[in-house]
Scaffold this motif. Sequence first.
Motif, mmCIF file in Angstrom:
data_model
loop_
_atom_site.group_PDB
_atom_site.id
_atom_site.type_symbol
_atom_site.label_atom_id
_atom_site.label_comp_id
_atom_site.label_asym_id
_atom_site.label_seq_id
_atom_site.Cartn_x
_atom_site.Cartn_y
_atom_site.Cartn_z
ATOM 1 N N LEU A 36 -14.171 46.013 135.640
ATOM 2 C CA LEU A 36 -14.573 44.983 134.693
ATOM 3 C C LEU A 36 -15.977 45.269 134.156
ATOM 4 O O LEU A 36 -16.784 45.943 134.811
ATOM 5 C CB LEU A 36 -14.549 43.612 135.359
ATOM 6 C CG LEU A 36 -13.183 43.091 135.814
ATOM 7 C CD1 LEU A 36 -13.340 41.743 136.488
ATOM 8 C CD2 LEU A 36 -12.212 43.012 134.652
ATOM 9 N N MET A 40 -20.087 41.916 129.999
ATOM 10 C CA MET A 40 -19.298 40.773 129.565
ATOM 11 C C MET A 40 -19.392 39.629 130.570
ATOM 12 O O MET A 40 -19.417 38.454 130.195
ATOM 13 C CB MET A 40 -17.848 41.201 129.340
ATOM 14 C CG MET A 40 -17.689 42.206 128.201
ATOM 15 S SD MET A 40 -16.008 42.852 128.022
ATOM 16 C CE MET A 40 -15.193 41.417 127.326
ATOM 17 N N LEU A 41 -19.464 39.961 131.848
ATOM 18 C CA LEU A 41 -19.632 38.916 132.865
ATOM 19 C C LEU A 41 -21.003 38.266 132.753
ATOM 20 O O LEU A 41 -21.125 37.040 132.827
ATOM 21 C CB LEU A 41 -19.464 39.528 134.260
ATOM 22 C CG LEU A 41 -18.035 39.726 134.757
ATOM 23 C CD1 LEU A 41 -18.024 40.571 136.014
ATOM 24 C CD2 LEU A 41 -17.370 38.380 135.025
ATOM 25 N N ASP A 44 -21.065 36.154 129.847
ATOM 26 C CA ASP A 44 -19.942 35.209 129.903
ATOM 27 C C ASP A 44 -19.205 35.187 128.566
ATOM 28 O O ASP A 44 -19.013 34.131 127.939
ATOM 29 C CB ASP A 44 -20.429 33.814 130.272
ATOM 30 C CG ASP A 44 -19.313 32.949 130.856
ATOM 31 O OD1 ASP A 44 -18.258 33.508 131.216
ATOM 32 O OD2 ASP A 44 -19.492 31.727 130.926
ATOM 33 N N THR A 45 -18.783 36.355 128.151
ATOM 34 C CA THR A 45 -18.160 36.565 126.847
ATOM 35 C C THR A 45 -16.928 35.692 126.662
ATOM 36 O O THR A 45 -16.123 35.501 127.579
ATOM 37 C CB THR A 45 -17.766 38.053 126.701
ATOM 38 O OG1 THR A 45 -18.947 38.848 126.807
ATOM 39 C CG2 THR A 45 -17.075 38.315 125.370
ATOM 40 N N LYS A 46 -16.776 35.152 125.477
ATOM 41 C CA LYS A 46 -15.548 34.477 125.080
ATOM 42 C C LYS A 46 -14.793 35.365 124.092
ATOM 43 O O LYS A 46 -15.388 36.167 123.380
ATOM 44 C CB LYS A 46 -15.854 33.120 124.442
ATOM 45 C CG LYS A 46 -16.297 32.065 125.458
ATOM 46 C CD LYS A 46 -16.485 30.699 124.826
ATOM 47 C CE LYS A 46 -15.186 30.124 124.279
ATOM 48 N NZ LYS A 46 -14.218 29.792 125.345
ATOM 49 N N VAL A 53 -8.599 39.989 124.665
ATOM 50 C CA VAL A 53 -8.667 39.861 126.115
ATOM 51 C C VAL A 53 -7.523 40.595 126.810
ATOM 52 O O VAL A 53 -7.615 40.927 127.997
ATOM 53 C CB VAL A 53 -8.656 38.371 126.525
ATOM 54 C CG1 VAL A 53 -7.337 37.699 126.222
ATOM 55 C CG2 VAL A 53 -9.028 38.206 127.996
ATOM 56 N N SER A 140 -13.800 31.587 129.154
ATOM 57 C CA SER A 140 -14.715 32.717 129.061
ATOM 58 C C SER A 140 -14.383 33.707 130.179
ATOM 59 O O SER A 140 -13.509 33.448 131.023
ATOM 60 C CB SER A 140 -16.145 32.228 129.222
ATOM 61 O OG SER A 140 -16.317 31.659 130.511
ATOM 62 N N CYS A 141 -15.084 34.835 130.219
ATOM 63 C CA CYS A 141 -14.838 35.824 131.271
ATOM 64 C C CYS A 141 -14.948 35.196 132.660
ATOM 65 O O CYS A 141 -14.070 35.382 133.508
ATOM 66 C CB CYS A 141 -15.839 36.972 131.161
ATOM 67 S SG CYS A 141 -15.552 38.066 129.768
ATOM 68 N N ARG A 142 -16.019 34.463 132.874
ATOM 69 C CA ARG A 142 -16.200 33.846 134.190
ATOM 70 C C ARG A 142 -15.155 32.762 134.446
ATOM 71 O O ARG A 142 -14.650 32.619 135.569
ATOM 72 C CB ARG A 142 -17.601 33.248 134.305
ATOM 73 C CG ARG A 142 -18.725 34.274 134.227
ATOM 74 C CD ARG A 142 -20.068 33.591 134.463
ATOM 75 N NE ARG A 142 -21.173 34.415 134.009
ATOM 76 C CZ ARG A 142 -22.443 34.034 134.040
ATOM 77 N NH1 ARG A 142 -22.758 32.823 134.494
ATOM 78 N NH2 ARG A 142 -23.406 34.836 133.604
ATOM 79 N N SER A 413 -9.183 44.668 132.866
ATOM 80 C CA SER A 413 -8.737 43.460 132.189
ATOM 81 C C SER A 413 -9.134 42.201 132.950
ATOM 82 O O SER A 413 -8.931 42.105 134.172
ATOM 83 C CB SER A 413 -7.216 43.485 132.018
ATOM 84 O OG SER A 413 -6.750 42.244 131.550
ATOM 85 N N PHE A 414 -9.660 41.213 132.226
ATOM 86 C CA PHE A 414 -9.999 39.936 132.839
ATOM 87 C C PHE A 414 -8.761 39.078 133.100
ATOM 88 O O PHE A 414 -8.875 37.993 133.670
ATOM 89 C CB PHE A 414 -11.007 39.183 131.957
ATOM 90 C CG PHE A 414 -12.392 39.748 132.038
ATOM 91 C CD1 PHE A 414 -13.283 39.314 133.007
ATOM 92 C CD2 PHE A 414 -12.816 40.730 131.153
ATOM 93 C CE1 PHE A 414 -14.559 39.837 133.102
ATOM 94 C CE2 PHE A 414 -14.096 41.267 131.234
ATOM 95 C CZ PHE A 414 -14.972 40.824 132.206
#
Length: 465
Positions: A36, A40-41, A44-46, A53, A140-142, A413-414
């Motif tokens: 990952l 992006m983490l 906290d990318t949307k 995604v 979001s990613c998180r 992949s998230f």
Amino acid sequence: MKSFLNSDFLLENEYSRILYHEYASDMPIIDYHNHLSPKMLAEDTKFDNLSQVWLDGDHYKWRAMRTLGISEKYITGEATDKEKFDKWAYTVPYTLRNPLYHWTHLELQRYFNISEPLSQVNASSIYERANEELKKDNYSCRGLISKMNVEFLCTTEDPTDTLQHHKILAKSNFTTKVSTAFRPDNAIIIEADGFVNYIELLSEVSGTTINNFVTLCDALEKRIAYFHSHGCRIADHGLSHMYYTSFNENDINTIVEKRLSNKTISGDDMNTFKCAVLLFLSGKYHQYGWIQQFHLGALRNNNHRMLTQLGPNTGWDSIGDWLQAEKLSKFLNHLDTNNQLCKTIIYNLNPRDNEVMASMVGNFNDGSVRGKIQFGSGWWFLDQKDGMEKQMNALSNIGLLSCFIGMLTDSRSFLSFPRHEYFRRILCNLIGRDIANGELPNDTKWLGKMVQDISYNNAKEYFNI
């Protein structure tokens, strides 16, 4: 007839269902190896849409689409996100009996509460519904990680990485603990076209002028210390096979000096260098109390034309067929003899070698640590039902499945975390099948504990989380 992907998916009998629903399903996730993006983490990318995604960087899906005859325009090319999604939706019904079919629908269900099978017919509807969900704050990613009850995850970084994004995460309010693994492949693969340029970068980042083997080791040790100071306790290596040969320091210095001068070195020189660097690194991992991982068996970058066009990790790798046992044995034995063998996880990509690896780890489990040397979960081409069952059967037959540290995503992949559910269902069904056949006692309390240990507890203990 059972309905597709219902609550008892992959669970063949009442014992399997009890083990999964009452013991495995609610355990948190420890994802100790993935790819990952820390950036992006940290940010906290949307995501604007489902394609971003779900399809970006996923070479599993890309290979399937290419096989179906879909143009690269709709895979990694200039097509719009919606056009790419439509082509993936068209592909999905053709992936029946490929694990992609299961993963696709598990991910749609778990993240978006979408239960109908994806196809060209309902592509637009599913795309719009998923996109509406992605607008929500908890997508979001998180947020996506939190949805899956992930307690700990470990990304993978090169020694030259500044770890700036991990520093941000360490100070954030993200409830999932995020760490990193030290991945020094670029300093090991001496024959790579970019090796000399990489060594120049490593010199700059480490503040060490690298002109021979000794100074290369100095630079790598500085980066190990830097990673350690930022919470890293795991190293990872992606190798075709292990290397072992006799050498002396002068020989290695000569090899490095020749390569840095862009002179030709022999195949034997390459192997000698790799052995020397790996032994040095493994010794340092032991000194720092780390855990080392070796992913063995991939034959990478087979299609040179497409590699030139798209770069590595875009879907041109496959299973290799090297002889693994002898060199791996000598490498581990060297470390053990010199009291430098730390906790080690060995992953195998060729199912032909499952029993080789399962028996090899037993040679170095010396009673000092529970499950010190692990036969890692089926990965890459083997992280599917058949591959996971074969890995666990080999481990059961030759070692102790009860000490196994379980599943990891190894993904970019998230949306990949339902693979832990997939693994747990397969594990519970494997054991439930043995109960039904009278091969194991109907002691679901004890076997339930074993399932929980493999799903979560063993990894928590192994990685000192």
